[in-house]
Scaffold this motif. Structure first.
Motif, PDB file in Angstrom:
ATOM      1  N   LYS A  60      66.322  15.805   1.877  1.00 13.42           N
ATOM      2  CA  LYS A  60      65.036  16.235   2.434  1.00 13.42           C
ATOM      3  C   LYS A  60      64.678  17.642   1.967  1.00 13.42           C
ATOM      4  O   LYS A  60      63.513  17.928   1.697  1.00 13.42           O
ATOM      5  CB  LYS A  60      65.053  16.130   3.960  1.00 13.42           C
ATOM      6  CG  LYS A  60      64.982  14.693   4.442  1.00 13.42           C
ATOM      7  CD  LYS A  60      64.925  14.594   5.940  1.00 13.42           C
ATOM      8  CE  LYS A  60      64.781  13.133   6.355  1.00 13.42           C
ATOM      9  NZ  LYS A  60      64.635  12.969   7.796  1.00 13.42           N
ATOM     10  N   VAL A  61      65.682  18.508   1.878  1.00 16.56           N
ATOM     11  CA  VAL A  61      65.443  19.855   1.351  1.00 16.56           C
ATOM     12  C   VAL A  61      65.057  19.773  -0.119  1.00 16.56           C
ATOM     13  O   VAL A  61      64.116  20.433  -0.568  1.00 16.56           O
ATOM     14  CB  VAL A  61      66.689  20.754   1.551  1.00 16.56           C
ATOM     15  CG1 VAL A  61      66.555  22.064   0.786  1.00 16.56           C
ATOM     16  CG2 VAL A  61      66.919  21.023   3.029  1.00 16.56           C
ATOM     17  N   VAL A 102      67.724  27.192   2.016  1.00 15.36           N
ATOM     18  CA  VAL A 102      67.207  26.199   1.075  1.00 15.36           C
ATOM     19  C   VAL A 102      67.919  26.341  -0.270  1.00 15.36           C
ATOM     20  O   VAL A 102      68.353  25.352  -0.860  1.00 15.36           O
ATOM     21  CB  VAL A 102      65.673  26.331   0.914  1.00 15.36           C
ATOM     22  CG1 VAL A 102      65.155  25.433  -0.197  1.00 15.36           C
ATOM     23  CG2 VAL A 102      64.977  26.010   2.232  1.00 15.36           C
ATOM     24  N   GLY A 116      70.070  15.243   4.798  1.00 16.38           N
ATOM     25  CA  GLY A 116      69.484  16.567   4.987  1.00 16.38           C
ATOM     26  C   GLY A 116      69.305  17.296   3.661  1.00 16.38           C
ATOM     27  O   GLY A 116      68.284  17.962   3.439  1.00 16.38           O
ATOM     28  N   ALA A 136      61.446  18.552  -0.403  1.00 15.76           N
ATOM     29  CA  ALA A 136      60.481  19.601  -0.058  1.00 15.76           C
ATOM     30  C   ALA A 136      60.347  20.607  -1.192  1.00 15.76           C
ATOM     31  O   ALA A 136      59.231  21.001  -1.553  1.00 15.76           O
ATOM     32  CB  ALA A 136      60.896  20.296   1.237  1.00 15.76           C
ATOM     33  N   ALA A 181      59.103  25.755   0.233  1.00 17.28           N
ATOM     34  CA  ALA A 181      59.896  24.691   0.868  1.00 17.28           C
ATOM     35  C   ALA A 181      60.541  25.214   2.143  1.00 17.28           C
ATOM     36  O   ALA A 181      60.564  24.522   3.165  1.00 17.28           O
ATOM     37  CB  ALA A 181      60.956  24.181  -0.094  1.00 17.28           C
ATOM     38  N   ARG A 188      71.460  24.967  -0.028  1.00 17.91           N
ATOM     39  CA  ARG A 188      71.510  23.504   0.042  1.00 17.91           C
ATOM     40  C   ARG A 188      71.222  22.865  -1.315  1.00 17.91           C
ATOM     41  O   ARG A 188      71.858  21.883  -1.684  1.00 17.91           O
ATOM     42  CB  ARG A 188      70.536  22.994   1.099  1.00 17.91           C
ATOM     43  CG  ARG A 188      71.030  23.260   2.506  1.00 17.91           C
ATOM     44  CD  ARG A 188      69.993  22.881   3.523  1.00 17.91           C
ATOM     45  NE  ARG A 188      70.499  23.083   4.861  1.00 17.91           N
ATOM     46  CZ  ARG A 188      70.623  22.108   5.753  1.00 17.91           C
ATOM     47  NH1 ARG A 188      70.281  20.880   5.459  1.00 17.91           N
ATOM     48  NH2 ARG A 188      71.088  22.364   6.947  1.00 17.91           N
ATOM     49  N   ARG A 240      57.911  25.394   4.818  1.00 13.01           N
ATOM     50  CA  ARG A 240      57.563  24.040   5.275  1.00 13.01           C
ATOM     51  C   ARG A 240      58.621  23.471   6.217  1.00 13.01           C
ATOM     52  O   ARG A 240      58.301  22.803   7.202  1.00 13.01           O
ATOM     53  CB  ARG A 240      57.403  23.142   4.051  1.00 13.01           C
ATOM     54  CG  ARG A 240      57.206  21.675   4.349  1.00 13.01           C
ATOM     55  CD  ARG A 240      56.876  20.958   3.066  1.00 13.01           C
ATOM     56  NE  ARG A 240      57.363  19.604   3.064  1.00 13.01           N
ATOM     57  CZ  ARG A 240      57.255  18.780   2.038  1.00 13.01           C
ATOM     58  NH1 ARG A 240      56.696  19.182   0.920  1.00 13.01           N
ATOM     59  NH2 ARG A 240      57.713  17.553   2.103  1.00 13.01           N
ATOM     60  N   LEU A 241      59.893  23.748   5.914  1.00 13.92           N
ATOM     61  CA  LEU A 241      60.995  23.206   6.708  1.00 13.92           C
ATOM     62  C   LEU A 241      61.416  24.115   7.868  1.00 13.92           C
ATOM     63  O   LEU A 241      62.306  23.759   8.642  1.00 13.92           O
ATOM     64  CB  LEU A 241      62.204  22.969   5.796  1.00 13.92           C
ATOM     65  CG  LEU A 241      62.013  21.944   4.682  1.00 13.92           C
ATOM     66  CD1 LEU A 241      63.159  22.028   3.676  1.00 13.92           C
ATOM     67  CD2 LEU A 241      61.897  20.548   5.254  1.00 13.92           C
ATOM     68  N   ASN A 242      60.788  25.287   7.956  1.00 10.88           N
ATOM     69  CA  ASN A 242      61.173  26.294   8.954  1.00 10.88           C
ATOM     70  C   ASN A 242      62.623  26.737   8.790  1.00 10.88           C
ATOM     71  O   ASN A 242      63.359  26.871   9.766  1.00 10.88           O
ATOM     72  CB  ASN A 242      60.902  25.808  10.378  1.00 10.88           C
ATOM     73  CG  ASN A 242      59.430  25.649  10.658  1.00 10.88           C
ATOM     74  OD1 ASN A 242      58.624  26.489  10.273  1.00 10.88           O
ATOM     75  ND2 ASN A 242      59.066  24.556  11.294  1.00 10.88           N
ATOM     76  N   TYR A 243      63.035  26.922   7.545  1.00  5.42           N
ATOM     77  CA  TYR A 243      64.359  27.436   7.202  1.00  5.42           C
ATOM     78  C   TYR A 243      64.178  28.799   6.549  1.00  5.42           C
ATOM     79  O   TYR A 243      63.090  29.130   6.081  1.00  5.42           O
ATOM     80  CB  TYR A 243      65.060  26.537   6.178  1.00  5.42           C
ATOM     81  CG  TYR A 243      65.500  25.178   6.656  1.00  5.42           C
ATOM     82  CD1 TYR A 243      65.518  24.825   7.997  1.00  5.42           C
ATOM     83  CD2 TYR A 243      65.898  24.223   5.738  1.00  5.42           C
ATOM     84  CE1 TYR A 243      65.928  23.569   8.400  1.00  5.42           C
ATOM     85  CE2 TYR A 243      66.319  22.961   6.142  1.00  5.42           C
ATOM     86  CZ  TYR A 243      66.327  22.648   7.477  1.00  5.42           C
ATOM     87  OH  TYR A 243      66.733  21.409   7.872  1.00  5.42           O
ATOM     88  N   GLU A 291      56.911  21.147  -3.274  1.00  8.67           N
ATOM     89  CA  GLU A 291      56.259  22.451  -3.157  1.00  8.67           C
ATOM     90  C   GLU A 291      56.289  23.237  -4.468  1.00  8.67           C
ATOM     91  O   GLU A 291      55.450  24.100  -4.684  1.00  8.67           O
ATOM     92  CB  GLU A 291      56.917  23.288  -2.046  1.00  8.67           C
ATOM     93  CG  GLU A 291      56.748  22.719  -0.653  1.00  8.67           C
ATOM     94  CD  GLU A 291      55.310  22.719  -0.160  1.00  8.67           C
ATOM     95  OE1 GLU A 291      54.502  23.538  -0.641  1.00  8.67           O
ATOM     96  OE2 GLU A 291      54.991  21.894   0.706  1.00  8.67           O
TER      97      GLU A 291
END
Length: 95
Positions: free
Chosen positions: A7-8, A32, A4, A11, A21, A35, A24-27, A15
């Motif tokens: 992946k963050v 972000v 995870g 992104a 980011a 993380r 894009r990740l809906n966070y 980006e």
């Protein structure tokens, strides 16, 4: 190192922006940021240069990005390999 987090990281690197980011990740942006900071603390090195126009990868970040792409591709390949297929695979044992 968690997939995870990778992946963050991917992104954000693609980006060039934490906020993009997050979108894009809906966070939320703070998630972000947290993380990425967690990953940087785990690796004990900065992964991004932060500037007014966004973020860019450091040399350590570029190296991690190469491995991240390989890891994510391998995970996708593994998931695809274990999907049920109409063609039987593997060995058969008759008792």
């Amino acid at each position: 190192m968690d997939i995870g987090l990778l992946k963050v990281f991917q992104a954000a690197a693609e980006e060039g922006s934490i906020s993009k980011a997050a979108q894009r990740l809906n966070y939320v942006q703070s998630n972000v940021t947290a993380r990425i900071q967690q990953l940087e603390q785990e690796l004990k090195t900065p992964l991004f240069y932060r500037h007014s126009r966004g973020i860019t990868l450091t040399s350590a970040g570029q190296t991690l990005m190469e491995y991240t792409l390989k890891i994510i591709n391998l995970l996708e390949e593994a998931a695809q390999a274990v999907l049920d297929s109409p063609v039987p695979k593997g060995s058969i044992t008759v008792g």
